[in-house]
Enzyme design. Structure first.
Site, PDB file in Angstrom:
ATOM      1  CB  VAL A  23      10.313  -1.174  -3.116  1.00 33.32           C
ATOM      2  CG1 VAL A  23       8.694  -1.988  -3.377  1.00 33.32           C
ATOM      3  CG2 VAL A  23      11.315  -1.990  -2.988  1.00 33.32           C
ATOM      4  CB  CYS A  24       6.903   2.540  -6.153  1.00 36.83           C
ATOM      5  SG  CYS A  24       6.950   2.125  -7.904  1.00 36.83           S
ATOM      6  NE  ARG A  25      -0.358   0.724  -7.814  1.00 34.70           N
ATOM      7  CZ  ARG A  25      -0.616   0.189  -8.974  1.00 34.70           C
ATOM      8  NH1 ARG A  25      -0.784  -1.349  -8.984  1.00 34.70           N
ATOM      9  NH2 ARG A  25      -0.595   0.851 -10.095  1.00 34.70           N
ATOM     10  N   GLY A  28       7.216  -4.255  -8.609  1.00 39.80           N
ATOM     11  CA  GLY A  28       6.914  -3.358  -7.195  1.00 39.80           C
ATOM     12  C   GLY A  28       6.460  -4.440  -6.186  1.00 39.80           C
ATOM     13  CG  MET A  29       5.012  -2.971  -2.570  1.00 41.00           C
ATOM     14  SD  MET A  29       6.174  -4.056  -1.730  1.00 41.00           S
ATOM     15  CE  MET A  29       4.999  -4.757  -0.559  1.00 41.00           C
TER      16      MET A  29
END
Length: 195
Positions: free
Chosen positions: A67-69, A95-96
């Site tokens: 997971v990343c932005r 992602g987030m």
């Protein structure tokens, strides 16, 4: 059950509720992770994976959700870990950003600096505006704005961002408790032992 490499927010959320839930690695910076993250996620910044992919990957058991932005850094982390974990790496598409937009639960930290993309946009905009304003007095200052524009064009075409690499090193983006290979492998070993 075989899962796709790229997972939507809905697919990831459903999987996290299953008995065979993956280990969640959040590959954003420690400062970004401190603001908000998926409950139970382990912060393993992509730059740490770049330096120690084999060592970190060797500690990963079972399936892994990265997971990343957005999903750019998560895809990079999946690529770096693939030689060690094979097809067990999965990426949260969107992602987030998409996770938050869906209103899904997050663990709130004590806060942190702005998201990296917002920092880049702010600094690039400020430098471009400075170049334009300064060029009214010193005409050659226009090249500052041109350089920023060229850098943004290159960043878009190459899907890399040199400015974010520089900003990641700034004091406001540093944390005393930043993950290390040792702390990550220790947490992964503890997690494996608790299952």
């Amino acid at each position: 059950m075989t899962r796709p490499t790229d997972l939507s927010v809905a697919e990831a959320r459903a999987w996290l509720g299953d008995a065979d839930a993956p280990v969640v690695l959040d590959v954003r910076t420690p400062a970004e992770f401190a603001g908000t993250h998926i409950d139970g996620a382990l912060n393993v910044p992509v730059d740490l994976i770049e330096r120690s992919a084999a060592e970190i990957g060797s500690q990963l058991e079972g399936e892994v959700l990265l997971v990343c932005r957005t999903d750019r850094r998560a895809h990079e982390a999946a690529r770096l870990l693939a030689p060690t974990i094979g097809g067990r790496g999965h990426v949260l598409v969107g992602g987030m950003t998409d996770w938050d937009e869906a209103g899904l639960p997050v663990e709130q930290g004590e806060g942190g600096p702005w998201a990296m993309e917002r920092q880049v946009r702010t600094v690039a905009g400020a430098l471009a505006l400075t170049g334009v304003l300064a060029s009214t007095v010193a005409p050659k200052a226009k090249w500052l704005s041109g350089g920023i524009g060229a850098g943004l064009l290159f960043a878009g075409l190459s899907d890399t961002c040199g400015m974010s690499k520089v900003l990641e090193k700034m004091p406001w983006n540093q944390r005393d408790d930043a993950p290390t290979v040792e702390s990550v492998t220790r947490e992964l070993a503890q997690g494996a032992a608790s299952h």
